[in-house]
Design an enzyme around this catalytic site. Structure first.
Site, short mmCIF file in Angstrom:
data_model
loop_
_atom_site.label_atom_id
_atom_site.label_comp_id
_atom_site.label_asym_id
_atom_site.label_seq_id
_atom_site.Cartn_x
_atom_site.Cartn_y
_atom_site.Cartn_z
N GLU A 279 0.85 -1.20 0.00
CA GLU A 279 0.00 0.00 0.00
C GLU A 279 0.90 1.26 0.00
OE1 GLU A 279 -2.05 0.10 3.75
OE2 GLU A 279 -3.42 1.70 3.15
N CYS B 255 -5.14 -3.23 2.48
CA CYS B 255 -4.89 -3.31 3.92
C CYS B 255 -6.14 -3.57 4.77
CB CYS B 255 -4.10 -2.09 4.39
SG CYS B 255 -3.13 -2.49 5.87
N LYS C 154 -9.55 2.16 -1.89
CA LYS C 154 -9.76 1.52 -0.57
C LYS C 154 -11.09 1.93 0.06
CE LYS C 154 -7.21 0.89 3.81
NZ LYS C 154 -5.95 1.25 4.51
C1 ACM Z 1 -3.98 -0.06 7.16
O1 ACM Z 1 -5.09 -0.15 6.67
N1 ACM Z 1 -2.98 0.51 6.52
C2 ACM Z 1 -3.69 -0.64 8.49
#
Ligand code: ACM
Length: 264
Positions: free
Chosen positions: A38, A145, A108
């Site tokens: 990420e 993530c 995301k």
């Molecule tokens: C995250 O979502 N970077 C922990």
């Protein structure tokens, strides 16, 4: 089909230097799908939205421009996290860059902790993309993530036919890597979780990037401090088989009639 990940420690704010480091680490890799962490060129621990804004770029921008000859010359599909600017909004996005230089985006959906102060929650839903490497045609979903803690996006991607889920992360909690074994088993898909390692502004990342098979077997898992590129051969057709016993197809056996809930 060859799949794998690149685990490293980006230098905060040094996009050009991080791209050069990744290029060097990728040298010799060909004909594969490789997943990076990420936000892997900007770094993660932004002081404020202004700092993020100076590092963000449009999806088709200098980062993709830099990576395009690398994927073209080596027949690589690269998945990498980026801070994506769309007008006034900033997304924590995952990009799939094809050897033809074509880019696909997932934004995301589930923002973690302070990310909520900087980023806009994703608006792409959970798309599945077609990837062809040699004679292998495979359907790939992207997640980022903290999406890991919600079972829903994984199930949606699997129901849409994803065989491999490319999961770019900057993990700080210790649970995800083991939890991904369950996500792989309950959806019968391959999961590539790529984490970063090292420390940034006193935040420590937990490394341990991995590739997990649809039966939950870990094909590769590296250490917390490891840096490099690891790849492994996998057969994406294994993810077509949703049978866990001769009488249990985990998709056919779902009791959708019992799953309806009304929660405010
Ligand atoms: C995250 O979502 N970077 C922990």
């Amino acid at each position: 089909m060859r799949v794998g990940f690149l685990q490293y420690s980006p230098v905060f704010g040094d996009k050009k230097g991080n791209l050069e480091r990744v290029e060097e680490m990728l040298s010799g890799e060909k004909n594969a799908l490789i997943v990076l962490p990420e936000l892997c060129f900007t770094g993660y621990v932004f002081k404020d939205r202004e700092e993020l804004d100076t590092l963000a770029e449009e999806a088709v921008g200098p980062t993709v421009e830099y990576l395009t000859p690398i994927v073209k010359d080596n027949n690589l599909f690269l998945v990498f996290g980026m801070a994506e600017r769309v007008g006034e909004r900033l997304y924590n996005s995952s990009c799939l860059l094809s050897p033809e230089g074509e880019i696909k985006i997932y934004r995301k959906a589930h923002l973690f902790n302070k990310e909520k102060s900087f980023f806009t929650p994703g608006d792409t839903g959970f798309p599945v993309f077609d990837v062809t490497i040699g004679s292998n045609q495979v359907k790939v979903g992207l997640l980022v993530c903290f999406d890991w803690i919600f079972p829903e996006p994984w199930r949606i991607l699997a129901l849409k036919g994803a065989q491999i889920i490319a999961h770019s992360t900057n993990l700080v909690l210790p649970y995800c890597q083991d939890a991904m074994i369950t996500r792989a088993i309950e959806n019968r898909v391959f999961i590539i979780t790529t984490n970063r390692m090292g420390e940034e502004r006193e935040v420590t990342f937990t490394g341990r990037s991995q590739v997990v098979r649809p039966d939950g077997k870990i094909l590769i898992r590296v250490g917390e401090e490891s840096q490099g590129v690891w790849t492994v051969e996998c057969d994406p057709l294994e993810a077509q088989n949703k049978m866990v016993t001769e009488r249990n197809d985990i998709f056919q056996d779902r009791r959708k009639d019992l799953y309806r809930i009304e929660v405010k």
